[in-house]
Design a protein around this motif. Sequence first.
Motif, PDB file in Angstrom:
ATOM      1  N   GLU A 196     -17.904  39.764  -6.890  1.00 37.21           N
ATOM      2  CA  GLU A 196     -16.511  39.952  -6.483  1.00 37.21           C
ATOM      3  C   GLU A 196     -16.288  39.522  -5.035  1.00 37.21           C
ATOM      4  O   GLU A 196     -17.105  39.805  -4.154  1.00 37.21           O
ATOM      5  N   SER A 197     -15.167  38.855  -4.810  1.00 35.04           N
ATOM      6  CA  SER A 197     -14.740  38.444  -3.479  1.00 35.04           C
ATOM      7  C   SER A 197     -13.304  38.919  -3.295  1.00 35.04           C
ATOM      8  O   SER A 197     -12.425  38.592  -4.093  1.00 35.04           O
ATOM      9  N   SER A 229      -8.385  40.856 -10.580  1.00 36.76           N
ATOM     10  CA  SER A 229      -9.287  42.009 -10.722  1.00 36.76           C
ATOM     11  C   SER A 229     -10.078  42.295  -9.461  1.00 36.76           C
ATOM     12  O   SER A 229     -10.898  43.207  -9.447  1.00 36.76           O
ATOM     13  N   GLN A 230      -9.825  41.531  -8.388  1.00 36.92           N
ATOM     14  CA  GLN A 230     -10.607  41.698  -7.169  1.00 36.92           C
ATOM     15  C   GLN A 230      -9.738  42.051  -5.960  1.00 36.92           C
ATOM     16  O   GLN A 230     -10.115  41.807  -4.820  1.00 36.92           O
ATOM     17  N   MET A 272     -10.350  46.967  -7.466  1.00 37.35           N
ATOM     18  CA  MET A 272     -11.722  47.426  -7.261  1.00 37.35           C
ATOM     19  C   MET A 272     -11.800  48.946  -7.297  1.00 37.35           C
ATOM     20  O   MET A 272     -12.734  49.523  -7.867  1.00 37.35           O
ATOM     21  N   ARG A 332     -21.766  44.160  -3.340  1.00 38.11           N
ATOM     22  CA  ARG A 332     -20.832  43.026  -3.406  1.00 38.11           C
ATOM     23  C   ARG A 332     -21.079  42.103  -2.217  1.00 38.11           C
ATOM     24  O   ARG A 332     -20.320  42.093  -1.244  1.00 38.11           O
ATOM     25  N   VAL A 389     -18.064  39.848  -0.860  1.00 38.84           N
ATOM     26  CA  VAL A 389     -16.750  40.478  -0.771  1.00 38.84           C
ATOM     27  C   VAL A 389     -15.884  39.887   0.343  1.00 38.84           C
ATOM     28  O   VAL A 389     -14.659  39.795   0.192  1.00 38.84           O
TER      29      VAL A 389
END
Length: 400
Positions: free
Chosen positions: A287-288, A294-295, A300, A313, A316
Amino acid sequence: MKFDQIMIRYGEMALKGKNRKLFEQRLQGNLMKKLSGYAGIKIKKTRDHMFVVLNGEDAHEIMQECQKVFGIQSLSFAIRTEKDEELIKEAALYAFNDAEDARTFKVSAKRTDKQFPVRSQDLNRIIGTHVLVNTEDVTVDVHHPDVELKVEVRQDAAYITSKNYPGAGGLPVGTTGKSLLLLSGGIDSPVAGYLTMKRGVQLEAIHFHSPPYTSDRARQKVMDLAQQMTEYGNDIKVHIIPFTKIQQKIHREMPEGYSMTIMRRMMLRISEEVAKEQEILSMTTGESLGQVASQTMESMSTINEVTNYPIIRPLVAMDKLDIINISREIGTYDISIRPYEDCCTVFVPKAPKTRPKREKANFYESNSDFTEDILEAVSEREIIELKAQSKPKQEFEDLF
């Protein structure tokens, strides 16, 4: 004369105090495994360095392999000679000439064996003179040399090195525990796995497969990504989760805007069950922040609610271009862009919620019971173990 060893210098692990020996032993084991295809080599460990003794193996090829092993700060080709002034001069000249296009140099001699009759400063002068006499258009530059010839006269022998090559850095894989990588077929998750391994973490991977919506080629792409990642760590166990039934249920029974959020929550619930079974203490994702719906921070938070496991992560705060650059460097990019879609592209909502609420996600899920579906997916998973390399026994020794 030629290079007969590769000198390995430690990075961060040199600061580990009483635990340093454990880190060194793990690094030594990882190197042995990485170089197991080269029958001639031997790995030696001294108080300050590690040496790969080449015994006729290709020095540059071995160097490239060693540069993929985490826990190494830098490396140099080295020549080991008897403690003889003429042999040391000859080795230093060879080391300088190996550095292509070098026009300036300095000599840094160190005499740890005080019985050696030539003092360090005198050795600097003798070697420097020998290089100047036997080369053309070369000068000494003690501040910014193209090449620094390092000569160390120890109790057992003299060691001569020149150019430093960068290592992979980080900590040896296997020194900081295990994590379960949520591995999709995209660009991000393999890079996240690579960066997590760099911190000494041993990985297992979990992949959600949704036939017939996702193809065997999509599954093979994930296997190829995991196999490429073994280049930088050890064996990787991949858990293939049958996810079709759960995705279909989400599509039927959940509001469209929350389907992506709830699907991700199901992935974490399943991953937690696998992690418990395998005695894994964390999960890793690609995830970034802000990259997709969804990020977002809200997503989150809502997705993370279903597990109390730590989620690593490493991407991120990274830009997409930075992630792509790393994926190219580690050899996963060309695999990731193959046009075979993973389960995250199945039943994609037209307008996914970018700020989903925990209470709403819990309310929607309360109308359907996923407990048996999750347990069934875990029990019916396929487990594939990908090997980094074969491991013929190699000789190694401690020198103190």
